[in-house]
Design a protein around this motif. Structure first.
Motif, PDB file in Angstrom:
ATOM      1  N   PRO A 161       7.927  -0.698   8.249  1.00  0.00           N
ATOM      2  CA  PRO A 161       9.158  -1.541   7.339  1.00  0.00           C
ATOM      3  C   PRO A 161       8.870  -2.985   7.483  1.00  0.00           C
ATOM      4  CG  PRO A 161       9.898  -0.070   9.279  1.00  0.00           C
ATOM      5  CD  PRO A 161       8.539   0.106   9.372  1.00  0.00           C
ATOM      6  N   THR A 162       9.251  -3.681   6.151  1.00  0.00           N
ATOM      7  CA  THR A 162       8.660  -4.977   6.008  1.00  0.00           C
ATOM      8  C   THR A 162      10.082  -5.668   6.461  1.00  0.00           C
ATOM      9  OG1 THR A 162       9.547  -4.910   3.740  1.00  0.00           O
ATOM     10  CG2 THR A 162       6.860  -4.720   4.345  1.00  0.00           C
ATOM     11  N   MET A 163      10.739  -5.217   7.707  1.00  0.00           N
ATOM     12  CA  MET A 163      12.083  -5.854   7.892  1.00  0.00           C
ATOM     13  C   MET A 163      11.787  -5.848   9.637  1.00  0.00           C
ATOM     14  SD  MET A 163      15.565  -3.883   7.104  1.00  0.00           S
ATOM     15  CE  MET A 163      15.488  -3.745   5.623  1.00  0.00           C
ATOM     16  N   HIS A 164      12.595  -6.844  10.011  1.00  0.00           N
ATOM     17  CA  HIS A 164      12.645  -7.131  11.581  1.00  0.00           C
ATOM     18  C   HIS A 164      13.521  -6.016  12.037  1.00  0.00           C
ATOM     19  CE1 HIS A 164      13.468  -8.718  15.266  1.00  0.00           C
ATOM     20  NE2 HIS A 164      12.224  -9.695  15.496  1.00  0.00           N
ATOM     21  N   PHE A 165      13.409  -5.666  13.192  1.00  0.00           N
ATOM     22  CA  PHE A 165      14.170  -4.414  13.957  1.00  0.00           C
ATOM     23  C   PHE A 165      15.439  -4.953  14.325  1.00  0.00           C
ATOM     24  CE2 PHE A 165      15.188  -2.428  17.705  1.00  0.00           C
ATOM     25  CZ  PHE A 165      15.088  -1.223  17.626  1.00  0.00           C
ATOM     26  N   ASP A 166      15.722  -6.156  14.412  1.00  0.00           N
ATOM     27  CA  ASP A 166      17.214  -6.379  14.570  1.00  0.00           C
ATOM     28  C   ASP A 166      17.950  -6.363  13.162  1.00  0.00           C
ATOM     29  OD1 ASP A 166      16.536  -7.060  16.969  1.00  0.00           O
ATOM     30  OD2 ASP A 166      16.629  -9.313  16.687  1.00  0.00           O
ATOM     31  N   MET A 167      17.184  -6.353  12.225  1.00  0.00           N
ATOM     32  CA  MET A 167      18.019  -5.813  11.029  1.00  0.00           C
ATOM     33  C   MET A 167      17.949  -4.321  10.773  1.00  0.00           C
ATOM     34  SD  MET A 167      16.702  -8.828   8.247  1.00  0.00           S
ATOM     35  CE  MET A 167      17.711 -10.298   8.056  1.00  0.00           C
ATOM     36  N   LEU A 168      16.703  -3.878  11.308  1.00  0.00           N
ATOM     37  CA  LEU A 168      16.473  -2.452  10.693  1.00  0.00           C
ATOM     38  C   LEU A 168      17.436  -1.459  11.575  1.00  0.00           C
ATOM     39  CD1 LEU A 168      14.498  -0.579   9.225  1.00  0.00           C
ATOM     40  CD2 LEU A 168      13.139  -0.559  11.022  1.00  0.00           C
ATOM     41  N   TRP A 169      17.789  -1.588  12.791  1.00  0.00           N
ATOM     42  CA  TRP A 169      18.458  -0.602  13.599  1.00  0.00           C
ATOM     43  C   TRP A 169      19.934  -0.556  12.944  1.00  0.00           C
ATOM     44  CZ3 TRP A 169      22.798  -1.168  16.457  1.00  0.00           C
ATOM     45  CH2 TRP A 169      23.165  -2.461  17.196  1.00  0.00           C
ATOM     46  N   PRO A 170      20.605  -1.436  12.773  1.00  0.00           N
ATOM     47  CA  PRO A 170      21.797  -1.362  12.050  1.00  0.00           C
ATOM     48  C   PRO A 170      21.904  -0.555  10.766  1.00  0.00           C
ATOM     49  CG  PRO A 170      21.751  -3.653  12.638  1.00  0.00           C
ATOM     50  CD  PRO A 170      20.377  -3.061  12.789  1.00  0.00           C
ATOM     51  N   LEU A 171      20.727  -0.786  10.085  1.00  0.00           N
ATOM     52  CA  LEU A 171      20.812  -0.382   8.753  1.00  0.00           C
ATOM     53  C   LEU A 171      20.593   1.292   8.699  1.00  0.00           C
ATOM     54  CD1 LEU A 171      20.688  -0.511   5.560  1.00  0.00           C
ATOM     55  CD2 LEU A 171      18.109  -0.852   5.897  1.00  0.00           C
ATOM     56  N   ALA A 172      19.673   1.575   9.740  1.00  0.00           N
ATOM     57  CA  ALA A 172      19.363   2.863   9.878  1.00  0.00           C
ATOM     58  C   ALA A 172      20.675   3.672  10.582  1.00  0.00           C
ATOM     59  CB  ALA A 172      18.413   3.066  11.072  1.00  0.00           C
ATOM     60  N   VAL A 173      21.448   2.939  11.502  1.00  0.00           N
ATOM     61  CA  VAL A 173      22.716   3.640  12.002  1.00  0.00           C
ATOM     62  C   VAL A 173      23.709   3.825  11.027  1.00  0.00           C
ATOM     63  CG1 VAL A 173      24.683   3.210  13.626  1.00  0.00           C
ATOM     64  CG2 VAL A 173      22.309   2.685  14.365  1.00  0.00           C
ATOM     65  N   HIS A 219      14.836  -6.827  -9.197  1.00  0.00           N
ATOM     66  CA  HIS A 219      15.120  -5.998  -7.885  1.00  0.00           C
ATOM     67  C   HIS A 219      14.277  -5.970  -7.061  1.00  0.00           C
ATOM     68  CE1 HIS A 219      16.358  -2.659  -5.129  1.00  0.00           C
ATOM     69  NE2 HIS A 219      17.445  -2.969  -5.601  1.00  0.00           N
ATOM     70  N   GLN A 220      14.257  -6.314  -5.465  1.00  0.00           N
ATOM     71  CA  GLN A 220      13.086  -6.341  -4.859  1.00  0.00           C
ATOM     72  C   GLN A 220      12.440  -4.892  -4.696  1.00  0.00           C
ATOM     73  OE1 GLN A 220      15.304  -7.405  -0.955  1.00  0.00           O
ATOM     74  NE2 GLN A 220      14.362  -5.792  -0.222  1.00  0.00           N
ATOM     75  N   PRO A 221      11.274  -4.893  -4.215  1.00  0.00           N
ATOM     76  CA  PRO A 221      10.565  -3.545  -3.948  1.00  0.00           C
ATOM     77  C   PRO A 221      11.107  -2.815  -2.407  1.00  0.00           C
ATOM     78  CG  PRO A 221       8.993  -5.267  -3.804  1.00  0.00           C
ATOM     79  CD  PRO A 221      10.081  -5.993  -4.317  1.00  0.00           C
ATOM     80  N   PHE A 243      10.364   4.915  -8.213  1.00  0.00           N
ATOM     81  CA  PHE A 243       9.285   4.020  -8.398  1.00  0.00           C
ATOM     82  C   PHE A 243       9.450   2.665  -9.620  1.00  0.00           C
ATOM     83  CE2 PHE A 243       7.426   7.899  -6.980  1.00  0.00           C
ATOM     84  CZ  PHE A 243       6.833   7.413  -5.955  1.00  0.00           C
ATOM     85  N   SER A 244      10.568   2.500 -10.046  1.00  0.00           N
ATOM     86  CA  SER A 244      10.843   1.633 -11.011  1.00  0.00           C
ATOM     87  C   SER A 244      10.399   0.263 -10.713  1.00  0.00           C
ATOM     88  CB  SER A 244      12.309   1.407 -11.320  1.00  0.00           C
ATOM     89  OG  SER A 244      13.247   1.314 -10.213  1.00  0.00           O
ATOM     90  N   VAL A 245      10.429   0.000  -9.416  1.00  0.00           N
ATOM     91  CA  VAL A 245      10.428  -1.368  -8.961  1.00  0.00           C
ATOM     92  C   VAL A 245       8.866  -1.508  -8.685  1.00  0.00           C
ATOM     93  CG1 VAL A 245      12.547  -1.845  -7.636  1.00  0.00           C
ATOM     94  CG2 VAL A 245      10.771  -0.613  -6.504  1.00  0.00           C
ATOM     95  N   ASP A 246       7.991  -0.475  -8.928  1.00  0.00           N
ATOM     96  CA  ASP A 246       6.519  -0.553  -8.841  1.00  0.00           C
ATOM     97  C   ASP A 246       5.964  -0.638 -10.165  1.00  0.00           C
ATOM     98  OD1 ASP A 246       6.749  -0.455  -5.724  1.00  0.00           O
ATOM     99  OD2 ASP A 246       6.752   1.493  -6.169  1.00  0.00           O
TER     100      ASP A 246
END
Lengths: 45, 257
Positions: free
Chosen positions: B207-219, B196-198, B187-190
Motif C-alpha cells: 500500500p502507498t499509505m502509512h500504516f497509521d492511516m491503513l489500519w483504521p481503514l482496514a477496520v 480521481h486518484q489511482p 481500471f478507470s483510473v488507469d
C-alpha cells in the motif's frame, strides 16, 4: 480540525445509511413474523 | 440402464447448494449467526470510524479532509462487492434455480444501491474542498454512477412483473450483463486520465499509505462489510417470512374458490 463541516456530513451519512437499513430490516422482520403468527394456524415447535 | 459417471458429479454442486435452499434451515442458521455478525459489525465500524476521526494522522496535502476516506473507501468497496454478490446470486438463480438466491438478489440490490449512493455522496463531499467541485464527469465517478443506475434498474425490474419468477429472471439477466461495469470501475483510473486518484491499496503491490492511516481503514472496511452482510441476511429473513405469508394467503384464496 480543517474542513470540519465536510467531515461531519460524511460521517453522519456513513452512520445514517447502515442504521436506516438495519432498522428497516428489523421492523420488516418483526411485522412479517407477527402477520405470519396471525394467519398460520400450525402449532409452534 | 447405464449411467454416466459424469452425471452425479455435475449434479453434486447443485444438490449441496440446494441443501442450503431450505428456508426453514436458512432461518434457523441465520437466526443464530445474525446477532454475532451484527455485534461484530457495530464494534468494528465504530472502532474504525473513531480511529479514523481521532487517531489517524491528517494528510500533509489534504489536511483533515482525508478522514472522509474512512467512510468513502469502505462504501466504494461495498458498492462493487455488493454487485459481485448480486451477480453470484443471479447466476445461482438462473443456472440452478436456487430459490433463496432469488430472494437474496432482490434484497442485495437496494442495499447495494444505498451503499453506492453513500460512496457517491461522500466522494462529492470530499471532492468539493479538494477539487473545488461537487461533481466532475470523470471516468471513475461516471462508472460508479452507472453502477448506481444498474442497482436501481435491478430493484425496479425485479418488482415490475405480476409473476415474481419473471421479475427474478429479468433482474438476474440485467445483473449479469452489468458485471462488465466492474472492471471498468476498477481500471478507470488507469485507462483514462482521471481527476480521481489511482488505487492506494492493491493485491500485488504494497500500500502507498502509512500504516497509521491503513489500519483504521482496514477496520472500518471490515466493519462495513460485516454490516452489509448482516443487513442483507436480516432483509432476506424478512423476505422468507413474507413469501411464506404470500403462499399461505394464496392457498387460502384457492381453497375458498
Amino acid at each position: 480540525m480543517t474542513h470540519l463541516p465536510f467531515i461531519v456530513s460524511a460521517y453522519a451519512l456513513g452512520i445514517l445509511v447502515p442504521v436506516a437499513f438495519a432498522v428497516s430490516a428489523m421492523v420488516r422482520f418483526r411485522s412479517a413474523r407477527r402477520r405470519l403468527a396471525a394467519i398460520d394456524a400450525r402449532p409452534r415447535r | 440402464m447405464q449411467t454416466s459417471p459424469v452425471l452425479p458429479a455435475r449434479g453434486a454442486p447443485a444438490r449441496s447448494l440446494h441443501r442450503f435452499a431450505n428456508p426453514g434451515r436458512f432461518l434457523r442458521i441465520s437466526g443464530r449467526v445474525l446477532p454475532f455478525l451484527s455485534a461484530a459489525a457495530l464494534v468494528l465500524t465504530l472502532a474504525g470510524l473513531g480511529a479514523g476521526l481521532f487517531l489517524a494522522p491528517a494528510d500533509w496535502q489534504q489536511g483533515d479532509a482525508v478522514r472522509i476516506m474512512y467512510v468513502h473507501v469502505p462504501s466504494a468497496w461495498l458498492a462493487s462487492f455488493g454487485y459481485v454478490a448480486l451477480a453470484v446470486c443471479s447466476l445461482l438463480s438462473l443456472v440452478w434455480r436456487h430459490p433463496l438466491a432469488d430472494l437474496a438478489a432482490a434484497e442485495i440490490s437496494p442495499v447495494g444501491a444505498g451503499f453506492t449512493a453513500l460512496c457517491l455522496a461522500t466522494g462529492s463531499i470530499w471532492g468539493k474542498p479538494m477539487w473545488g467541485a461537487w461533481w466532475v464527469w470523470d471516468a471513475r465517478l461516471t462508472s460508479v454512477l452507472v453502477l448506481f443506475f444498474l442497482y436501481l434498474g435491478h430493484v425496479a425490474l425485479v418488482r415490475a412483473f405480476d409473476d415474481p419468477q419473471r421479475g427474478y429472471r429479468a433482474g438476474a439477466i440485467l445483473a449479469l450483463v452489468g458485471v462488465v461495469n466492474l472492471p471498468i470501475i476498477k481500471f478507470s483510473v488507469d485507462w483514462w486520465n482521471t481527476l480521481h486518484q489511482p488505487a492506494s491499496i492493491g493485491l500485488t503491490g504494497s500500500p502507498t499509505m502509512h500504516f497509521d492511516m491503513l489500519w483504521p481503514l482496514a477496520v472500518a472496511a471490515l466493519g462495513y462489510t460485516l454490516a452489509f452482510m448482516a443487513i442483507v441476511i436480516a432483509r432476506t429473513r424478512a423476505a422468507v417470512l413474507e413469501r411464506r405469508i404470500h403462499g399461505l394467503l394464496m392457498a387460502r384464496a384457492e381453497a375458498v374458490r
